[in-house]
Design an enzyme around this catalytic site. Structure first.
Site, PDB file in Angstrom:
ATOM      1  N   CYS A 126       0.691   4.812 -10.772  1.00 55.12           N
ATOM      2  CA  CYS A 126       1.415   3.720 -10.111  1.00 55.12           C
ATOM      3  C   CYS A 126       1.392   4.027  -8.627  1.00 55.12           C
ATOM      4  O   CYS A 126       1.622   5.175  -8.213  1.00 55.12           O
ATOM      5  CB  CYS A 126       2.849   3.628 -10.620  1.00 55.12           C
ATOM      6  SG  CYS A 126       3.889   2.457  -9.684  1.00 55.12           S
ATOM      7  N   THR A 127       1.123   3.023  -7.815  1.00 53.40           N
ATOM      8  CA  THR A 127       0.962   3.259  -6.386  1.00 53.40           C
ATOM      9  C   THR A 127       2.274   3.565  -5.668  1.00 53.40           C
ATOM     10  O   THR A 127       2.261   3.973  -4.507  1.00 53.40           O
ATOM     11  CB  THR A 127       0.283   2.041  -5.717  1.00 53.40           C
ATOM     12  OG1 THR A 127       1.010   0.851  -6.057  1.00 53.40           O
ATOM     13  CG2 THR A 127      -1.151   1.912  -6.199  1.00 53.40           C
ATOM     14  N   HIS A 128       3.416   3.388  -6.352  1.00 52.00           N
ATOM     15  CA  HIS A 128       4.705   3.780  -5.770  1.00 52.00           C
ATOM     16  C   HIS A 128       4.958   5.283  -5.891  1.00 52.00           C
ATOM     17  O   HIS A 128       5.646   5.883  -5.067  1.00 52.00           O
ATOM     18  CB  HIS A 128       5.860   3.062  -6.481  1.00 52.00           C
ATOM     19  CG  HIS A 128       6.089   1.662  -6.029  1.00 52.00           C
ATOM     20  ND1 HIS A 128       5.158   0.664  -6.195  1.00 52.00           N
ATOM     21  CD2 HIS A 128       7.167   1.074  -5.424  1.00 52.00           C
ATOM     22  CE1 HIS A 128       5.648  -0.473  -5.716  1.00 52.00           C
ATOM     23  NE2 HIS A 128       6.858  -0.249  -5.246  1.00 52.00           N
TER      24      HIS A 128
ATOM     25  N   GLU B  62      11.826   2.033  -3.993  1.00 53.34           N
ATOM     26  CA  GLU B  62      12.052   0.842  -3.170  1.00 53.34           C
ATOM     27  C   GLU B  62      13.463   0.796  -2.584  1.00 53.34           C
ATOM     28  O   GLU B  62      13.694   0.130  -1.578  1.00 53.34           O
ATOM     29  CB  GLU B  62      11.765  -0.416  -3.986  1.00 53.34           C
ATOM     30  CG  GLU B  62      10.290  -0.560  -4.332  1.00 53.34           C
ATOM     31  CD  GLU B  62       9.911  -1.956  -4.762  1.00 53.34           C
ATOM     32  OE1 GLU B  62      10.814  -2.754  -5.069  1.00 53.34           O
ATOM     33  OE2 GLU B  62       8.693  -2.250  -4.803  1.00 53.34           O
TER      34      GLU B  62
ATOM     35  N   CYS C  54      -3.924  -2.566  -6.989  1.00 50.64           N
ATOM     36  CA  CYS C  54      -2.802  -2.986  -7.830  1.00 50.64           C
ATOM     37  C   CYS C  54      -3.239  -2.811  -9.268  1.00 50.64           C
ATOM     38  O   CYS C  54      -4.261  -3.386  -9.686  1.00 50.64           O
ATOM     39  CB  CYS C  54      -2.478  -4.456  -7.545  1.00 50.64           C
ATOM     40  SG  CYS C  54      -1.245  -5.202  -8.628  1.00 50.64           S
ATOM     41  N   ASN C  55      -2.508  -2.008 -10.034  1.00 46.62           N
ATOM     42  CA  ASN C  55      -2.888  -1.760 -11.419  1.00 46.62           C
ATOM     43  C   ASN C  55      -2.842  -3.027 -12.257  1.00 46.62           C
ATOM     44  O   ASN C  55      -3.718  -3.267 -13.090  1.00 46.62           O
ATOM     45  CB  ASN C  55      -1.976  -0.691 -12.010  1.00 46.62           C
ATOM     46  CG  ASN C  55      -2.317   0.692 -11.518  1.00 46.62           C
ATOM     47  OD1 ASN C  55      -3.269   1.304 -11.961  1.00 46.62           O
ATOM     48  ND2 ASN C  55      -1.536   1.197 -10.571  1.00 46.62           N
ATOM     49  N   THR C  56      -1.825  -3.863 -12.036  1.00 46.76           N
ATOM     50  CA  THR C  56      -1.695  -5.087 -12.832  1.00 46.76           C
ATOM     51  C   THR C  56      -2.837  -6.048 -12.557  1.00 46.76           C
ATOM     52  O   THR C  56      -3.446  -6.598 -13.487  1.00 46.76           O
ATOM     53  CB  THR C  56      -0.349  -5.774 -12.537  1.00 46.76           C
ATOM     54  OG1 THR C  56       0.717  -4.869 -12.833  1.00 46.76           O
ATOM     55  CG2 THR C  56      -0.193  -7.031 -13.378  1.00 46.76           C
TER      56      THR C  56
ATOM     57  N   ASP D  40      -2.454  -5.978  -2.854  1.00 49.07           N
ATOM     58  CA  ASP D  40      -1.462  -5.538  -3.835  1.00 49.07           C
ATOM     59  C   ASP D  40      -0.397  -6.612  -3.933  1.00 49.07           C
ATOM     60  O   ASP D  40      -0.236  -7.438  -3.029  1.00 49.07           O
ATOM     61  CB  ASP D  40      -0.846  -4.202  -3.428  1.00 49.07           C
ATOM     62  CG  ASP D  40       0.085  -3.630  -4.506  1.00 49.07           C
ATOM     63  OD1 ASP D  40      -0.254  -3.758  -5.694  1.00 49.07           O
ATOM     64  OD2 ASP D  40       1.135  -3.073  -4.170  1.00 49.07           O
ATOM     65  N   SER D  41       0.356  -6.585  -5.029  1.00 47.86           N
ATOM     66  CA  SER D  41       1.446  -7.542  -5.189  1.00 47.86           C
ATOM     67  C   SER D  41       2.618  -7.199  -4.273  1.00 47.86           C
ATOM     68  O   SER D  41       3.525  -8.018  -4.116  1.00 47.86           O
ATOM     69  CB  SER D  41       1.914  -7.563  -6.652  1.00 47.86           C
ATOM     70  OG  SER D  41       2.359  -6.286  -7.051  1.00 47.86           O
TER      71      SER D  41
ATOM     72  N   TYR E 118       4.186  -8.505 -10.272  1.00 44.58           N
ATOM     73  CA  TYR E 118       3.173  -9.107 -11.128  1.00 44.58           C
ATOM     74  C   TYR E 118       3.277  -8.606 -12.569  1.00 44.58           C
ATOM     75  O   TYR E 118       2.767  -9.245 -13.489  1.00 44.58           O
ATOM     76  CB  TYR E 118       1.769  -8.754 -10.610  1.00 44.58           C
ATOM     77  CG  TYR E 118       1.240  -9.634  -9.505  1.00 44.58           C
ATOM     78  CD1 TYR E 118       2.078 -10.411  -8.712  1.00 44.58           C
ATOM     79  CD2 TYR E 118      -0.122  -9.665  -9.242  1.00 44.58           C
ATOM     80  CE1 TYR E 118       1.569 -11.202  -7.699  1.00 44.58           C
ATOM     81  CE2 TYR E 118      -0.643 -10.447  -8.233  1.00 44.58           C
ATOM     82  CZ  TYR E 118       0.190 -11.221  -7.461  1.00 44.58           C
ATOM     83  OH  TYR E 118      -0.322 -11.991  -6.455  1.00 44.58           O
TER      84      TYR E 118
END
Length: 290
Positions: free
Chosen positions: A208-210, A174, A89-91, A26-27, A58
């Site tokens: 989204c992974t967040h 975050e 990572c989606n991007t 992941d980024s 990203y």
């Protein structure tokens, strides 16, 4: 696209693996929510996680840049013995996966595999809906890419997909502002906007992974009959199926129940944030990419 990437140089010397861990990329930190689901569902395998925090985010970078960064990291995983790498990572999945699969793997590692998170999510999410209306909560970049509506309609052409960008959710997570009044305000605001678009939505995907860190708060504001699904759950289910269908890859994966973590930025910062995303203490090592 060019197949040229910078040399990979790492200060984390002495990396040793018995066999081949499953690589998870992941980024940043978000992919740790996906890894968490992998470990929960498939705890016997070894996992090697890399967060490219030093070059994150990203999302606002060009396709070419995301491709080059992702390919560089994928090559690093291969150097560590990984036969299977998951782009959590989606991007990276949207902007780099297809080029790597079609153009690079046949040349540099025809016996290895790189998978993403978008297809495993979209090929199953429609099964959760009875109304045929699905809501997507994601970042602006993911929403604007139209990746999820396009892919979902390939598998479920009669389904209506409604998206809502939630630009404040990642900063909330975050900055550890979860369960605050501010978080509550934006969650209610975005959910209201989503259901204004699709009142019959009965499945909401956190794309989204967040966002899984906000799951409990999101659930509180959803109608009782609406299912809330996280990406990690679906991708872990897909990974289990993939390994079952591909014994030639599964047999190469080492099984010591271990996880290792690397970051291209501050290990102290990664460990602090990473532990929150992973749901358990994280001890990372620094990796220098050039």
């Amino acid at each position: 696209m060019s197949n040229q990437t910078s040399d990979t140089r790492h200060q984390a010397s002495g990396i040793r693996h018995d066999g081949a861990p499953i690589g998870v990329f992941d980024s940043g930190y978000g992919g740790l929510t996906v890894l968490k689901e992998f470990v929960s569902r498939l705890p016997q395998y070894d996992y090697l996680y890399l967060g490219d925090n030093g070059r994150a985010p990203y999302g606002n970078r060009s396709f070419e840049t995301v491709y080059e960064y992702t390919l560089q990291c994928v090559k690093w995983f291969f150097e560590q013995g990984c036969s299977l790498v998951i782009l959590a990572c989606n991007t990276a999945s949207a902007k780099a996966l297809r080029s790597i699969q079609q153009n690079d793997l046949p040349l540099i590692a025809p016996d290895k595999r790189v998978l993403g998170v978008i297809r495993p999510t979209t090929e199953i999410i429609g099964n959760y809906s009875e109304s045929g209306e699905i809501g997507i909560l994601a970042t602006k970049g993911t929403v604007h890419s139209e990746s999820y509506p396009i892919e979902i309609r390939k598998f479920f052409p009669e389904t209506s997909v409604y998206q809502e960008a939630c630009p404040m959710w990642v900063p909330i997570v975050e900055n550890n502002e979860i369960h605050t009044q501010g978080a509550n305000f934006f969650i209610k605001k975005n959910l209201h906007a989503l259901f204004q678009k699709g009142p019959k939505i009965d499945v909401v995907l956190l794309a989204c992974t967040h966002y899984p860190l906000l799951k409990d708060d999101i659930q509180e504001h959803l109608p009782i009959d609406v299912k809330l699904v996280t990406q990690g759950e679906l991708v872990a289910h897909s990974l289990a199926g993939y390994l079952n269908r591909h014994p030639e890859i599964e047999q190469q994966c080492s099984k010591n129940g271990q996880q290792q973590f690397f970051t291209t930025d501050s290990t102290e910062d990664f460990d602090q944030h990473g532990s929150m995303f992973f749901g358990a203490p994280v001890k990372s090592r620094y990796l220098e990419l050039r």
